[in-house]
Design a protein around this motif. Structure first.
Motif, short mmCIF file in Angstrom:
data_model
loop_
_atom_site.label_atom_id
_atom_site.label_comp_id
_atom_site.label_asym_id
_atom_site.label_seq_id
_atom_site.Cartn_x
_atom_site.Cartn_y
_atom_site.Cartn_z
N ALA A 24 124.95 48.76 -52.01
CA ALA A 24 124.70 50.18 -51.35
C ALA A 24 123.12 49.78 -50.53
O ALA A 24 122.80 50.53 -49.28
N ASN A 25 122.31 49.51 -51.58
CA ASN A 25 121.00 48.93 -50.95
C ASN A 25 121.19 48.22 -49.06
O ASN A 25 120.44 48.46 -48.33
N LEU A 26 122.20 47.54 -49.32
CA LEU A 26 122.19 46.43 -48.09
C LEU A 26 123.14 46.88 -46.98
O LEU A 26 123.61 47.02 -46.18
N GLY A 27 123.58 48.05 -47.38
CA GLY A 27 124.90 49.37 -46.78
C GLY A 27 125.91 48.51 -46.40
O GLY A 27 126.41 48.92 -45.81
N GLN A 56 139.29 41.18 -54.35
CA GLN A 56 139.21 42.34 -54.01
C GLN A 56 137.91 41.84 -53.64
O GLN A 56 137.34 41.35 -52.48
N LEU A 57 136.73 42.18 -54.24
CA LEU A 57 135.74 42.42 -55.01
C LEU A 57 134.40 40.84 -54.39
O LEU A 57 133.93 40.77 -52.86
N GLU A 58 135.69 39.66 -55.23
CA GLU A 58 135.24 38.20 -54.63
C GLU A 58 135.10 37.89 -52.79
O GLU A 58 134.60 37.69 -52.50
N GLU A 59 136.02 38.39 -52.18
CA GLU A 59 137.01 38.53 -50.84
C GLU A 59 135.48 38.93 -50.57
O GLU A 59 135.32 38.68 -49.01
N GLU A 60 135.10 40.45 -50.15
CA GLU A 60 134.06 40.73 -49.86
C GLU A 60 132.96 40.81 -49.59
O GLU A 60 132.31 40.37 -48.90
N LEU A 61 132.56 40.23 -50.63
CA LEU A 61 131.52 38.82 -50.90
C LEU A 61 131.36 38.14 -50.22
O LEU A 61 130.33 38.00 -49.84
N GLY A 62 131.93 37.82 -49.78
CA GLY A 62 132.50 35.82 -48.86
C GLY A 62 131.72 36.95 -48.23
O GLY A 62 131.53 35.76 -46.88
N ARG A 63 132.80 37.79 -47.13
CA ARG A 63 132.46 38.26 -45.69
C ARG A 63 131.02 38.94 -45.60
O ARG A 63 130.18 38.54 -45.07
N LEU A 64 130.32 38.80 -47.03
CA LEU A 64 128.82 40.10 -46.19
C LEU A 64 128.14 38.42 -46.30
O LEU A 64 126.98 38.21 -45.83
N GLU A 65 128.35 37.47 -47.33
CA GLU A 65 126.97 35.95 -47.46
C GLU A 65 127.38 35.71 -46.08
O GLU A 65 126.40 35.31 -45.50
N SER A 66 129.07 35.71 -45.09
CA SER A 66 128.27 34.78 -44.16
C SER A 66 128.13 35.65 -42.98
O SER A 66 127.51 35.10 -42.32
N VAL A 67 127.95 36.82 -43.12
CA VAL A 67 127.06 38.02 -42.09
C VAL A 67 125.98 37.41 -41.98
O VAL A 67 125.11 38.13 -41.45
N MET A 68 125.17 37.91 -44.12
CA MET A 68 124.03 37.48 -43.78
C MET A 68 123.19 36.28 -43.98
O MET A 68 122.07 36.12 -42.78
N ARG A 69 123.99 35.72 -44.40
CA ARG A 69 123.68 34.03 -43.21
C ARG A 69 123.43 34.28 -41.98
O ARG A 69 122.55 32.74 -41.38
N GLY A 70 124.14 34.72 -41.08
CA GLY A 70 124.95 34.72 -39.54
C GLY A 70 124.98 33.66 -38.80
O GLY A 70 125.11 33.11 -37.87
#
Length: 70
Positions: A24-27, A56-70
């Motif tokens: 939530a803090n990260l949006g 599903q959570l693992e996949e979403e966390l992977g996508r979030l990590e990719s976005v954060m790494r840019g």
């Protein structure tokens, strides 16, 4: 037991609650929403049936990590 949960359920829901707050803090709404569904399943004793949600959570966390790494 905390509210009728065993230690594993309590630890899992506590960890998920922390992850939900961080998301939530990260949006990261999808991560937060899935973590919430896992938290509810854990409270209701349905965590074994929540394997699909965990995947599903693992996949979403992977996508979030990719976005954060840019």
């Amino acid at each position: 037991s905390v509210d009728g949960m065993d230690r594993n359920q309590w630890a899992t829901t506590t960890g998920i609650r922390s992850l939900k707050g961080a998301a939530a803090n990260l949006g990261a709404e999808q991560v937060r929403a899935t973590a919430h569904r896992i938290e509810v399943a854990g409270r209701e004793g349905g965590l074994p049936a929540g394997a699909d949600l965990i995947k599903q959570l693992e996949e979403e966390l992977g996508r979030l990590e990719s976005v954060m790494r840019g």
